[in-house]
Scaffold this motif. Structure first.
Motif, PDB file in Angstrom:
ATOM      1  N   UNK A 153      16.375  34.288  46.366  1.00 57.40           N
ATOM      2  CA  UNK A 153      17.797  34.369  46.017  1.00 57.40           C
ATOM      3  C   UNK A 153      18.545  35.326  46.931  1.00 57.40           C
ATOM      4  N   UNK A 154      17.916  36.458  47.243  1.00 59.03           N
ATOM      5  CA  UNK A 154      18.558  37.443  48.112  1.00 59.03           C
ATOM      6  C   UNK A 154      18.795  36.867  49.499  1.00 59.03           C
ATOM      7  N   UNK A 155      17.779  36.214  50.057  1.00 56.47           N
ATOM      8  CA  UNK A 155      17.915  35.639  51.398  1.00 56.47           C
ATOM      9  C   UNK A 155      18.884  34.468  51.418  1.00 56.47           C
ATOM     10  N   UNK A 156      19.043  33.782  50.289  1.00 55.81           N
ATOM     11  CA  UNK A 156      19.996  32.676  50.214  1.00 55.81           C
ATOM     12  C   UNK A 156      21.438  33.171  50.184  1.00 55.81           C
ATOM     13  N   UNK A 157      21.617  34.445  49.830  1.00 54.33           N
ATOM     14  CA  UNK A 157      22.967  34.990  49.675  1.00 54.33           C
ATOM     15  C   UNK A 157      23.304  36.144  50.615  1.00 54.33           C
TER      16      UNK A 157
END
Length: 270
Positions: free
Chosen positions: A156-160
């Motif tokens: 999720x962090x890398x997606x955002x």
């Protein structure tokens, strides 16, 4: 009691027992999913690094340990597993430090040293807050590393956020899919509060990705990690350790693979 009456009561008793099990699982699921929350306080002084505090947008204060690396090297942001602690990663911090690579490990909300109570939305918020805190410190990019439950936070962090790379150790397709496999007799899709759908997010992660999994993992099956890997866009690579399970995957070979991946990111930059 007559045999006929007994036969009529048996299904009712079975239904009541089943509903009691369903209710127990529903109300206790977060204690099962986050067994490290509310554990004993962390030792002082810290076993490695500098103690830091990260404030989240919703007002929680996260405890973290930070080992600063060289200004021209990426820094690793670690999201650990559900029963883990930040002070367990001195070995990783030391190995990275020999190559000038920094490490930040955060304690999720509700975990030792941090305020609040864990939930999926809470942990995802924690991940973004930790990235934003570190981005003000790190001079050459951030490599997000998630382990087990933490792989959902990492994805999720890398997606955002603009992570330089992503390392997923013992990743899952989703917590939902793992729970459905483990609790086949329960309506998991209806009961689960925190499904951690990495399968819905991995397509947004365009950064270089390294998947690491033990072939003998009996907590998160290799098949779940492989399924997520198939959904992931390029660039990506996967390393499977034949003799490793879930809790013994971190060894010298695996840490070496992590370091090589991080260093290759810098070498491949335009």
């Amino acid at each position: 009691m007559s045999a006929t009456r007994y036969l009529l009561i048996l299904p009712l008793m079975a239904a009541i027992t089943y509903m009691a099990v369903v209710a127990l699982v529903f109300f206790s699921q977060r204690s099962l999913l986050y067994p490290g929350a509310g554990a004993a306080p962390l030792p002082q002084p810290a076993s490695w690094g500098e103690t830091v505090h990260v404030k989240t947008p919703d007002g929680e204060m996260l405890h973290g340990l930070y080992s600063q690396g060289d200004s021209d090297k990426p820094c690793v942001l670690l999201f650990f597993g559900n029963g883990d602690r930040v002070d367990n990663y001195a070995f990783l911090a030391q190995a990275l430090a020999t190559r000038g690579i920094g490490l930040l490990a955060i304690s999720y909300r509700g975990y030792p040293g941090s305020t609040g109570s864990p939930s999926e939305q809470g942990l995802l918020t924690d991940g973004i807050a930790a990235f934003d805190w570190l981005s003000a410190k790190a001079g050459s990019g951030i490599v997000v590393l998630g382990r087990s439950l933490g792989t959902g936070v990492a994805v999720n962090t890398a997606a955002n956020r603009p992570a330089a790379g992503v390392i997923l150790v013992s990743p899952y397709l989703s917590v939902l899919s793992v729970a459905q496999t483990r609790y086949r007799f329960l309506p998991v899709a209806v009961l689960l509060k925190d499904p951690f759908r990495s399968d819905l997010n991995i397509g947004k992660v365009r950064q270089p990705k390294l998947f690491l999994h033990g072939r003998l993992d009996d907590s998160i099956p290799l098949s779940s990690g492989e399924a997520l890997y198939r959904l992931a866009p390029e660039p990506k690579q996967m390393v499977i350790y034949d003799g490793a399970g879930h809790n013994d995957i971190f060894n010298d070979n695996m840490v070496g693979d992590v370091i090589r991946f991080v260093e290759a990111l810098k070498e491949n930059r335009p």
